[in-house]
Design a protein around this motif. Structure first.
Motif, PDB file in Angstrom:
ATOM      1  N   ASP A  67       0.004   6.233 -25.146  1.00 42.21           N
ATOM      2  CA  ASP A  67       0.388   7.634 -24.934  1.00 42.21           C
ATOM      3  C   ASP A  67      -0.739   8.416 -24.254  1.00 42.21           C
ATOM      4  O   ASP A  67      -0.496   9.195 -23.329  1.00 42.21           O
ATOM      5  CB  ASP A  67       0.766   8.301 -26.254  1.00 42.21           C
ATOM      6  CG  ASP A  67       2.042   7.748 -26.850  1.00 42.21           C
ATOM      7  OD1 ASP A  67       2.829   7.113 -26.125  1.00 42.21           O
ATOM      8  OD2 ASP A  67       2.253   7.949 -28.068  1.00 42.21           O
ATOM      9  N   LEU A  68      -1.964   8.221 -24.704  1.00 38.74           N
ATOM     10  CA  LEU A  68      -3.104   8.917 -24.109  1.00 38.74           C
ATOM     11  C   LEU A  68      -3.330   8.468 -22.661  1.00 38.74           C
ATOM     12  O   LEU A  68      -3.637   9.283 -21.789  1.00 38.74           O
ATOM     13  CB  LEU A  68      -4.361   8.691 -24.951  1.00 38.74           C
ATOM     14  CG  LEU A  68      -4.314   9.298 -26.355  1.00 38.74           C
ATOM     15  CD1 LEU A  68      -5.452   8.764 -27.209  1.00 38.74           C
ATOM     16  CD2 LEU A  68      -4.332  10.815 -26.298  1.00 38.74           C
ATOM     17  N   CYS A  69      -3.148   7.165 -22.421  1.00 40.44           N
ATOM     18  CA  CYS A  69      -3.307   6.649 -21.052  1.00 40.44           C
ATOM     19  C   CYS A  69      -2.216   7.178 -20.132  1.00 40.44           C
ATOM     20  O   CYS A  69      -2.476   7.467 -18.963  1.00 40.44           O
ATOM     21  CB  CYS A  69      -3.325   5.122 -21.063  1.00 40.44           C
ATOM     22  SG  CYS A  69      -4.863   4.451 -21.721  1.00 40.44           S
ATOM     23  N   ARG A  70      -1.008   7.323 -20.653  1.00 37.86           N
ATOM     24  CA  ARG A  70       0.077   7.894 -19.844  1.00 37.86           C
ATOM     25  C   ARG A  70      -0.266   9.332 -19.459  1.00 37.86           C
ATOM     26  O   ARG A  70      -0.123   9.728 -18.303  1.00 37.86           O
ATOM     27  CB  ARG A  70       1.390   7.880 -20.622  1.00 37.86           C
ATOM     28  CG  ARG A  70       2.069   6.559 -20.653  1.00 37.86           C
ATOM     29  CD  ARG A  70       3.366   6.647 -21.426  1.00 37.86           C
ATOM     30  NE  ARG A  70       4.041   5.367 -21.441  1.00 37.86           N
ATOM     31  CZ  ARG A  70       4.721   4.900 -22.464  1.00 37.86           C
ATOM     32  NH1 ARG A  70       4.843   5.607 -23.577  1.00 37.86           N
ATOM     33  NH2 ARG A  70       5.298   3.727 -22.391  1.00 37.86           N
ATOM     34  N   HIS A 112      -3.111  10.744 -19.152  1.00 32.84           N
ATOM     35  CA  HIS A 112      -4.227  10.789 -18.212  1.00 32.84           C
ATOM     36  C   HIS A 112      -3.932  10.015 -16.922  1.00 32.84           C
ATOM     37  O   HIS A 112      -4.825   9.809 -16.106  1.00 32.84           O
ATOM     38  CB  HIS A 112      -5.502  10.261 -18.886  1.00 32.84           C
ATOM     39  CG  HIS A 112      -6.038  11.193 -19.917  1.00 32.84           C
ATOM     40  ND1 HIS A 112      -5.617  11.177 -21.222  1.00 32.84           N
ATOM     41  CD2 HIS A 112      -6.937  12.199 -19.823  1.00 32.84           C
ATOM     42  CE1 HIS A 112      -6.243  12.119 -21.894  1.00 32.84           C
ATOM     43  NE2 HIS A 112      -7.046  12.758 -21.073  1.00 32.84           N
ATOM     44  N   ARG A 113      -2.694   9.581 -16.774  1.00 34.01           N
ATOM     45  CA  ARG A 113      -2.226   8.864 -15.580  1.00 34.01           C
ATOM     46  C   ARG A 113      -3.036   7.604 -15.302  1.00 34.01           C
ATOM     47  O   ARG A 113      -3.324   7.270 -14.145  1.00 34.01           O
ATOM     48  CB  ARG A 113      -2.223   9.795 -14.378  1.00 34.01           C
ATOM     49  CG  ARG A 113      -1.241  10.916 -14.550  1.00 34.01           C
ATOM     50  CD  ARG A 113      -1.044  11.688 -13.275  1.00 34.01           C
ATOM     51  NE  ARG A 113       0.021  12.665 -13.464  1.00 34.01           N
ATOM     52  CZ  ARG A 113      -0.129  13.953 -13.330  1.00 34.01           C
ATOM     53  NH1 ARG A 113      -1.291  14.451 -12.997  1.00 34.01           N
ATOM     54  NH2 ARG A 113       0.890  14.769 -13.528  1.00 34.01           N
ATOM     55  N   ILE A 114      -3.397   6.906 -16.368  1.00 35.68           N
ATOM     56  CA  ILE A 114      -4.111   5.630 -16.246  1.00 35.68           C
ATOM     57  C   ILE A 114      -3.106   4.493 -16.101  1.00 35.68           C
ATOM     58  O   ILE A 114      -3.254   3.627 -15.257  1.00 35.68           O
ATOM     59  CB  ILE A 114      -5.044   5.410 -17.450  1.00 35.68           C
ATOM     60  CG1 ILE A 114      -6.150   6.476 -17.440  1.00 35.68           C
ATOM     61  CG2 ILE A 114      -5.624   4.006 -17.450  1.00 35.68           C
ATOM     62  CD1 ILE A 114      -6.965   6.542 -18.702  1.00 35.68           C
ATOM     63  N   THR A 115      -2.067   4.498 -16.954  1.00 36.77           N
ATOM     64  CA  THR A 115      -1.035   3.464 -16.909  1.00 36.77           C
ATOM     65  C   THR A 115       0.171   3.903 -17.729  1.00 36.77           C
ATOM     66  O   THR A 115       0.055   4.770 -18.589  1.00 36.77           O
ATOM     67  CB  THR A 115      -1.552   2.109 -17.430  1.00 36.77           C
ATOM     68  OG1 THR A 115      -0.565   1.103 -17.188  1.00 36.77           O
ATOM     69  CG2 THR A 115      -1.847   2.154 -18.918  1.00 36.77           C
ATOM     70  N   ASN A 116       1.290   3.284 -17.453  1.00 35.14           N
ATOM     71  CA  ASN A 116       2.504   3.469 -18.247  1.00 35.14           C
ATOM     72  C   ASN A 116       2.863   2.192 -18.997  1.00 35.14           C
ATOM     73  O   ASN A 116       3.958   2.085 -19.537  1.00 35.14           O
ATOM     74  CB  ASN A 116       3.682   3.872 -17.352  1.00 35.14           C
ATOM     75  CG  ASN A 116       3.567   5.296 -16.890  1.00 35.14           C
ATOM     76  OD1 ASN A 116       3.185   6.176 -17.656  1.00 35.14           O
ATOM     77  ND2 ASN A 116       3.866   5.537 -15.631  1.00 35.14           N
ATOM     78  N   HIS A 117       1.958   1.211 -18.982  1.00 36.83           N
ATOM     79  CA  HIS A 117       2.264  -0.101 -19.555  1.00 36.83           C
ATOM     80  C   HIS A 117       1.078  -0.607 -20.378  1.00 36.83           C
ATOM     81  O   HIS A 117      -0.072  -0.441 -19.982  1.00 36.83           O
ATOM     82  CB  HIS A 117       2.574  -1.098 -18.433  1.00 36.83           C
ATOM     83  CG  HIS A 117       2.852  -2.477 -18.913  1.00 36.83           C
ATOM     84  ND1 HIS A 117       3.993  -2.802 -19.589  1.00 36.83           N
ATOM     85  CD2 HIS A 117       2.121  -3.603 -18.819  1.00 36.83           C
ATOM     86  CE1 HIS A 117       3.967  -4.093 -19.892  1.00 36.83           C
ATOM     87  NE2 HIS A 117       2.842  -4.588 -19.436  1.00 36.83           N
TER      88      HIS A 117
END
Length: 155
Positions: A107-110, A112-117
């Motif tokens: 959720d945090l990576c999503r 911050h636009r790091i990954t969706n997977h």
């Protein structure tokens, strides 16, 4: 058990360790569905204890997203990390005060636009955590600085 470690030098990643270890029991199907590791993947695999002992001997701190889970898991196999300070990027960063509804890594990576997977494989989680900690919080400070400054007593 699967143990992976990513460590950095001044010029980026200087090495990665990817070890699988055959458990003493079959991997439940429900667990294999999460991370994709099957009994055949770990058949005959053993951890390189000497290599890990050398790494832990040179380690000043350990950072993990959900350090309480990782530390209990790691310390089951290696006694040295119990003397190394652990820092938790779940507990030691004020995610909720920034308006994040969860502290889950994906959720945090999503956000911050790091990954969706997320593969739920240890090395991938390490890489995602490193990328997340290199982002800035709403106050403009790097999350890694916040994590390290958040407490005088590591998690």
């Amino acid at each position: 058990m699967q143990v992976r470690q990513n460590f950095r030098g001044n010029n980026g990643v200087i090495g990665e360790i990817n070890n699988l270890n055959e458990p003493s029991f079959p991997i439940p199907t429900s667990v294999s569905r999460i991370h994709g590791i099957t009994d055949s993947d770990v058949a005959g695999k053993r951890l390189d204890y000497e290599k890990f002992d050398r790494i832990f001997a040179e380690t000043d701190i350990i950072i993990a997203h959900n350090a309480s889970f990782d530390s209990s898991f790691i310390q089951r196999y290696f006694p040295a990390p119990k003397d190394i300070p652990w820092h938790c990027s779940v507990k030691d960063i004020a995610w909720k005060s920034y308006g994040f509804p969860t502290r889950k890594l994906l959720d945090l990576c999503r956000y911050h636009r790091i990954t969706n997977h997320q593969t739920h494989r240890a090395l991938d989680d390490v890489k995602l955590t490193v990328q997340l900690l290199q982002q800035r919080n709403p106050a403009g400070n790097y999350y890694v600085k916040e994590l390290l400054d958040s407490t005088k007593q590591p998690s």
